[in-house]
Design a protein around this motif. Structure first.
Motif, PDB file in Angstrom:
ATOM      1  N   LYS A   1       0.825  -1.205   0.000  1.00  0.00           N
ATOM      2  CA  LYS A   1       0.000   0.000   0.000  1.00  0.00           C
ATOM      3  C   LYS A   1       0.865   1.264   0.000  1.00  0.00           C
ATOM      4  CE  LYS A   1      -3.719   2.389   2.313  1.00  0.00           C
ATOM      5  NZ  LYS A   1      -3.147   3.596   1.697  1.00  0.00           N
TER       6      LYS A   1
ATOM      7  N   PRO B   1      -1.522   0.253  10.616  1.00  0.00           N
ATOM      8  CA  PRO B   1      -2.592  -0.600  11.156  1.00  0.00           C
ATOM      9  C   PRO B   1      -3.970  -0.302  10.556  1.00  0.00           C
ATOM     10  CG  PRO B   1      -1.981   1.063  12.766  1.00  0.00           C
ATOM     11  CD  PRO B   1      -1.065   1.259  11.603  1.00  0.00           C
ATOM     12  N   THR B   2      -4.106  -0.587   9.245  1.00  0.00           N
ATOM     13  CA  THR B   2      -5.414  -0.440   8.590  1.00  0.00           C
ATOM     14  C   THR B   2      -5.676  -1.701   7.776  1.00  0.00           C
ATOM     15  OG1 THR B   2      -4.508   0.534   6.570  1.00  0.00           O
ATOM     16  CG2 THR B   2      -5.131   2.070   8.321  1.00  0.00           C
ATOM     17  N   LEU B   3      -6.938  -1.939   7.458  1.00  0.00           N
ATOM     18  CA  LEU B   3      -7.308  -3.136   6.688  1.00  0.00           C
ATOM     19  C   LEU B   3      -6.694  -3.097   5.299  1.00  0.00           C
ATOM     20  CD1 LEU B   3     -11.101  -3.540   7.580  1.00  0.00           C
ATOM     21  CD2 LEU B   3      -9.181  -4.864   8.450  1.00  0.00           C
ATOM     22  N   PHE B   4      -6.651  -1.902   4.685  1.00  0.00           N
ATOM     23  CA  PHE B   4      -6.094  -1.792   3.337  1.00  0.00           C
ATOM     24  C   PHE B   4      -4.614  -2.170   3.350  1.00  0.00           C
ATOM     25  CE2 PHE B   4     -10.022  -0.437   2.225  1.00  0.00           C
ATOM     26  CZ  PHE B   4     -10.278   0.891   1.890  1.00  0.00           C
TER      27      PHE B   4
ATOM     28  N   ASN C   1      -4.125  -5.915   3.777  1.00  0.00           N
ATOM     29  CA  ASN C   1      -4.437  -6.634   2.546  1.00  0.00           C
ATOM     30  C   ASN C   1      -3.274  -6.559   1.561  1.00  0.00           C
ATOM     31  OD1 ASN C   1      -6.393  -7.889   0.537  1.00  0.00           O
ATOM     32  ND2 ASN C   1      -5.870  -6.005  -0.519  1.00  0.00           N
ATOM     33  N   ASP C   2      -2.753  -5.361   1.347  1.00  0.00           N
ATOM     34  CA  ASP C   2      -1.677  -5.177   0.381  1.00  0.00           C
ATOM     35  C   ASP C   2      -0.367  -5.781   0.884  1.00  0.00           C
ATOM     36  OD1 ASP C   2      -2.732  -1.825  -0.762  1.00  0.00           O
ATOM     37  OD2 ASP C   2      -3.699  -3.788  -0.844  1.00  0.00           O
TER      38      ASP C   2
ATOM     39  N   GLU D   1      -0.497   2.226  16.915  1.00  0.00           N
ATOM     40  CA  GLU D   1      -1.368   2.744  17.987  1.00  0.00           C
ATOM     41  C   GLU D   1      -1.697   1.646  18.975  1.00  0.00           C
ATOM     42  OE1 GLU D   1      -4.240   6.231  16.494  1.00  0.00           O
ATOM     43  OE2 GLU D   1      -4.492   4.358  15.386  1.00  0.00           O
TER      44      GLU D   1
ATOM     45  N   ASN E   1      -4.659  -1.170  18.569  1.00  0.00           N
ATOM     46  CA  ASN E   1      -4.865  -1.597  17.193  1.00  0.00           C
ATOM     47  C   ASN E   1      -3.679  -2.433  16.768  1.00  0.00           C
ATOM     48  OD1 ASN E   1      -5.199  -1.937  14.449  1.00  0.00           O
ATOM     49  ND2 ASN E   1      -5.803   0.175  14.053  1.00  0.00           N
TER      50      ASN E   1
ATOM     51  N   PHE F   1       2.239   6.336  15.984  1.00  0.00           N
ATOM     52  CA  PHE F   1       1.481   7.366  15.278  1.00  0.00           C
ATOM     53  C   PHE F   1       1.730   8.706  15.953  1.00  0.00           C
ATOM     54  CE2 PHE F   1      -1.902   9.033  12.721  1.00  0.00           C
ATOM     55  CZ  PHE F   1      -2.445  10.055  13.488  1.00  0.00           C
TER      56      PHE F   1
END
Lengths: 291, 291
Positions: free
Chosen positions: A9, A193-196, A199-200, A223, A226, A246
């Protein structure tokens, strides 16, 4: 040692981290292999010592010799040439051309000659307290940076082989990223720490495992509360090489084009280097045991 | 039917976030994810896959060793340093990482020992989602020809949109300015550029703008995370005025948006300020594309 900093990403912090590492790794060179959108120079403000045009041969058809036989078009794997014999029409789609030389090889009338055209620029210089800098910039409108990156790889294993090399890669998992990973001894994967990002990251790890490179993850913008990246890493027995917390203030600092290490987090960045060394030596031990 | 594409130049500015939430406003639409090597829309859309189609790229060059006599003519012609003589195995070999499958070796081999075989390079999915019909793809990591897969996704999406009588085709694009982005521009009526007020973001925006101007494509700008650097945001606003570029909207960084995405929710539903911004962007884009 050659470290490639990659992510899958975009925007997770590849350049932010890659531009800080040469400050704490001795005898290093920062190489920006995101030739479509190179940002390293904004953060490192290098003193450029040399600029080199990168050229590729582009075919030109001699109208007087051409008989519209269409052999060039038939053999072009990239759809870069179209010939309509009936209408005596010839079309060349330069953006699709890969400069492979097939068309000029097959032309029965020797009607195709190749001329070098500039596709991008490679720059060499110094930054920080004197570490080396190199970047590649694809001319806007050109479709592919792969050949330019391949040329840079030759420099890395040739002229710069005595240096510690930090490669800043493009986002994604396609050819430019493959090229930037080819010579590396270690892939440092920057995730947020995000879903996107998760995934990538998984897609990128698939590529890196295929290329059989040792790797570790840095969780940037980390964070409390998370832990999706850390949980995934634990589940897959993947090493976390480090974490950068963060910080809106850091984001503001970096938005001004200033290196992360100037803001702080020197301990966190040093820990990443230590982790890379540990993961690499563990990896080498395991490879020996396999043999 | 109007085709709208969301691009950024720099990764991580918020393309997918914006594209997804705009779907809440564009009611009669078909959706496409043309970021084929790191597709993320599906994570929130949760598609019901109705049709899968394999994507084949040029493939690979294979040597038939019963015919090969190691003359090395293929090696002399190859422009991609993909052919070498392996002294250990005492045979010519093709490095598939470097091979661009141009076919020159197949043509030059006097013994017809090399043949090009197509290989699977990805998959395209046609799905139904709560927001409408959705086309996306997965390019296998490391595969080539992402531009061709982008074309395939766009073509299938356009067909679906036309069959459905959709008013809009909303496409989420890739970062960068290379071949997947160039391919995604075909047939586009309007590009929404999502940028951020950082030096890197502005640098990459300018390169993307140059690309879009070169192809004569209409666009407007959304400044995301505008409060990270108010000075640069102000500079961007001046840049838009001076270059007669439409500034569609400015949006501040918001933890609400990040949290919504991580919970697979639409920030449009969860975050009031953001909802207003999406409404404004929608109104402007509809008006601009109606002309």
């Amino acid at each position: 040692m050659i470290i490639s900093v990659a992510s899958g990403k975009g925007g997770t912090g590849k350049t932010a981290i890659a531009t800080s590492l040469p400050f704490i790794i001795e005898n290093s060179i920062y190489v920006d292999m995101d030739a479509e959108e190179p940002n390293g120079h904004i953060i490192l403000r290098p003193k450029i010592e040399k600029e080199e045009n990168f050229c590729m041969p582009v075919p030109y058809i001699d109208a007087e010799k051409c008989t519209y036989c269409g052999k060039c078009a038939q053999n072009c794997k990239y759809g870069a040439i179209a010939i309509i014999k009936k209408n005596k029409k010839r079309m060349f789609f330069k953006k699709l051309c890969h400069s492979c030389g097939v068309c000029s090889f097959v032309c029965p009338k020797n009607a195709i000659i190749e001329k070098d055209e500039i596709k991008g620029v490679i720059r060499y210089g110094k930054a920080g307290k004197g570490f080396s800098f190199m970047d590649a910039s694809l001319n806007v409108g050109e479709a592919s940076s792969t050949r330019m990156l391949s040329y840079i790889n030759k420099k890395i294993v040739g002229e710069f082989k005595e240096k510690n090399i930090i490669i800043d890669t493009a986002p994604g998992t396609a050819c430019p990223v493959v090229e930037a990973l080819k010579e590396s001894d270690f892939a440092l994967l920057v995730a947020e720490p995000t879903l996107f990002s998760l995934n990538d990251l998984k897609l990128l790890i698939e590529l890196i495992e295929k290329m059989e490179k040792p790797f570790g993850i840095v969780v940037n913008k980390a964070e409390k509360g998370n832990s999706i990246i850390q949980d995934y890493a634990e589940d897959q027995s993947i090493n976390i090489a480090g974490e950068i917390p963060f910080s809106l203030e850091l984001a503001q600092h970096y938005s001004e084009g200033k290196p992360v290490i100037e803001y702080g987090f020197e301990d966190e960045l040093k820990k990443i280097i230590e982790s890379i060394k540990i993961i690499r030596s563990e990896n080498e031990r395991n490879t020996c045991i396999k043999r | 039917m109007k085709e709208i594409l969301v691009l950024s130049g720099k990764g991580g500015t918020g393309k997918t976030t914006l594209a997804l939430n705009l779907l809440k406003k564009f009611t009669n639409k078909t959706i496409a994810d043309v970021d084929v090597d790191a597709a993320d829309m599906f994570i929130i859309l949760e598609p019901d896959i109705m049709l899968k189609e394999k994507f084949y790229s040029n493939g690979e060059a294979k040597i038939d060793y019963s015919l090969c006599n190691s003359c090395g003519i293929c090696m002399k012609h190859c422009r991609f340093s993909a052919i070498s003589f392996n002294a250990c195995d005492r045979q010519i070999q093709i490095n598939e990482n470097n091979c661009e499958v141009c076919g020159l070796c197949e043509l030059t081999c006097p013994n017809k020992a090399i043949s090009i075989k197509e290989s699977e390079a990805g998959e395209m999915f046609v799905s139904q989602t709560k927001e409408g019909d959705f086309i996306h793809a997965r390019l296998y990591p490391g595969s080539e020809n992402s531009g061709k897969l982008v074309e395939k996704v766009k073509s299938a999406a356009k067909k679906k949109a036309e069959n459905n009588g959709a008013e809009y085709l909303m496409e989420d694009g890739a970062p960068g300015i290379g071949c997947p982005v160039i391919s995604s521009l075909v047939g586009i009526d309007y590009v929404i550029i999502v940028t951020e007020p950082t030096l890197s973001g502005v640098h990459d925006l300018k390169r993307l703008k140059k690309l879009l101007d070169h192809f004569n494509i209409k666009y407007g700008i959304v400044i995301n995370k505008a409060d990270i650097n108010e000075k640069i945001t102000a500079n961007l606003e001046v840049f838009c005025k001076e270059n007669s570029v439409t500034l569609l909207e400015k949006m501040n960084y918001s933890k609400c948006i990040v949290d919504s995405l991580n919970q697979k929710k639409y920030a449009y539903d969860e975050c009031e300020n953001f909802r207003q911004k999406i409404n404004n962007i929608y109104k402007k884009v509809v008006k601009i594309t109606a002309n």
